[in-house]
Design a protein around this motif. Structure first.
Motif, short mmCIF file in Angstrom:
data_model
loop_
_atom_site.label_atom_id
_atom_site.label_comp_id
_atom_site.label_asym_id
_atom_site.label_seq_id
_atom_site.Cartn_x
_atom_site.Cartn_y
_atom_site.Cartn_z
N THR A 31 -6.85 -17.56 101.73
CA THR A 31 -7.91 -16.56 101.88
C THR A 31 -7.28 -15.18 101.68
O THR A 31 -6.06 -15.02 101.67
CB THR A 31 -8.57 -16.62 103.27
OG1 THR A 31 -7.55 -16.46 104.28
CG2 THR A 31 -9.29 -17.94 103.48
N THR A 79 -15.29 -12.31 103.97
CA THR A 79 -15.34 -12.16 102.52
C THR A 79 -16.19 -13.22 101.83
O THR A 79 -16.63 -13.03 100.69
CB THR A 79 -13.92 -12.24 101.92
OG1 THR A 79 -13.40 -13.58 102.08
CG2 THR A 79 -12.99 -11.25 102.61
N GLU A 81 -15.10 -16.11 100.77
CA GLU A 81 -14.35 -16.78 99.71
C GLU A 81 -13.10 -17.46 100.26
O GLU A 81 -12.46 -16.95 101.18
CB GLU A 81 -13.93 -15.78 98.63
CG GLU A 81 -15.09 -15.09 97.93
CD GLU A 81 -14.65 -14.11 96.85
OE1 GLU A 81 -15.45 -13.85 95.94
OE2 GLU A 81 -13.50 -13.62 96.92
N SER A 119 -7.08 -16.84 90.85
CA SER A 119 -8.32 -17.60 90.72
C SER A 119 -9.14 -17.03 89.58
O SER A 119 -8.85 -15.94 89.06
CB SER A 119 -9.12 -17.55 92.03
OG SER A 119 -8.47 -18.28 93.04
N ILE A 122 -12.99 -15.90 92.21
CA ILE A 122 -12.90 -15.30 93.54
C ILE A 122 -11.56 -14.59 93.71
O ILE A 122 -10.65 -14.75 92.88
CB ILE A 122 -13.10 -16.35 94.65
CG1 ILE A 122 -11.99 -17.39 94.63
CG2 ILE A 122 -14.47 -17.02 94.51
CD1 ILE A 122 -12.07 -18.40 95.76
N GLU A 135 -11.78 -23.44 94.06
CA GLU A 135 -12.29 -22.13 94.44
C GLU A 135 -13.65 -22.33 95.12
O GLU A 135 -14.52 -23.01 94.57
CB GLU A 135 -12.47 -21.23 93.22
CG GLU A 135 -11.18 -20.92 92.47
CD GLU A 135 -11.41 -20.00 91.29
OE1 GLU A 135 -12.32 -19.13 91.37
OE2 GLU A 135 -10.70 -20.15 90.27
N CYS A 136 -13.81 -21.76 96.30
CA CYS A 136 -15.01 -22.01 97.09
C CYS A 136 -15.65 -20.72 97.57
O CYS A 136 -14.96 -19.72 97.83
CB CYS A 136 -14.67 -22.86 98.32
SG CYS A 136 -13.93 -24.47 97.95
N ARG A 137 -16.97 -20.77 97.72
CA ARG A 137 -17.73 -19.69 98.35
C ARG A 137 -18.45 -20.24 99.57
O ARG A 137 -19.00 -21.36 99.54
CB ARG A 137 -18.73 -19.08 97.37
CG ARG A 137 -18.07 -18.28 96.25
CD ARG A 137 -19.04 -17.29 95.61
NE ARG A 137 -18.37 -16.42 94.65
CZ ARG A 137 -18.49 -16.51 93.33
NH1 ARG A 137 -19.29 -17.43 92.81
NH2 ARG A 137 -17.84 -15.69 92.53
N LYS A 138 -18.45 -19.47 100.63
CA LYS A 138 -19.06 -19.89 101.89
C LYS A 138 -20.56 -20.06 101.73
O LYS A 138 -21.25 -19.19 101.22
CB LYS A 138 -18.77 -18.85 102.98
CG LYS A 138 -19.47 -19.13 104.31
CD LYS A 138 -19.09 -18.10 105.36
CE LYS A 138 -19.61 -16.72 105.03
NZ LYS A 138 -21.08 -16.61 105.16
#
Length: 213
Positions: A31, A79, A81, A119, A122, A135-138
């Motif tokens: 993060t 954030t 991310e 990345s 993000i 790669e992830c988004r909340k």
């Protein structure tokens, strides 16, 4: 023996869950704080929970004394991310160094000597040596109880190292060659992903209900 989970102390519940739900994949999460510090920390309360959209779930325990958020949870909530990097055996020692309780202004990337790569979508970086990075988004962050935050994240970009791709068109991977490791029971126990067997999923056979196979 039966254990009434409703009445047991948290430490006992942790032992029961930690020692029986195994092996667990490790999310080596990167993060980036609002101040720009890159955090890397391993979590084994982790798994995939869907593919439409592709979702992962993280169980992030809080600080045991203050009951405050640890750096990973704070950064994801602030954030939105994060990157889930899967852990291969060659990275085990560096991953383990990332489990220390470092101050918020100290990057575990520097502390453990980890090489990163940018990345695509993000801000937090990938761990370059990881066989697989997501790669992830909340999607959601839920405080359920006083000691844990559950994060649901959507995978928006997947990275698979080239040497583990056996057929790009059919999306076939050499998963055993990744040598991924997982967490098992107790303190400091891990498992290698090297002993496996295969069974084909059977079709429905009504004769099994009558014993006439």
């Amino acid at each position: 023996m039966q254990f009434d989970m409703r009445s047991l102390p948290m430490a006992t519940r942790y032992k029961i869950v930690n020692s029986t739900i195994t092996p667990r994949p490790i999310a080596w999460i990167t993060t980036k704080s609002e101040a720009g510090v890159v955090n890397a920390a391993p979590y084994s309360f982790f798994n995939c929970v869907g593919t439409e959209p592709p979702l992962v779930a993280l169980g992030l325990l809080k600080e045991p004394v203050s009951r405050g958020l640890k750096n990973t949870a704070s950064n994801i909530i602030a954030t939105g991310e994060f990157v889930v990097n899967l852990v291969c055996e060659d990275d085990a020692e560096k991953m383990n160094h990332c489990s220390v309780d470092a101050p918020a202004d100290v990057s575990e990337i520097d502390y453990a000597g980890i090489e990163t790569a940018p990345s695509v979508l993000i801000a937090p970086p990938l761990i370059a040596s990881s066989p697989v990075s997501f790669e992830c988004r909340k999607v959601a962050a839920m405080d359920i109880g006083t000691m844990q935050t559950v994060i649901i994240g959507e995978i928006v970009m997947a990275h698979i190292r080239d040497e583990f791709i056996t057929d790009r068109e059919r999306v076939y991977f050499d998963t055993p060659a990744m040598k991924l490791i997982g967490r098992t029971h107790g303190s400091g126990w891990y498992v290698r992903n090297g002993d496996s067997f295969q069974m084909d999923r059977p079709g429905y056979d009504p004769a099994r209900l009558t014993g006439k196979e």
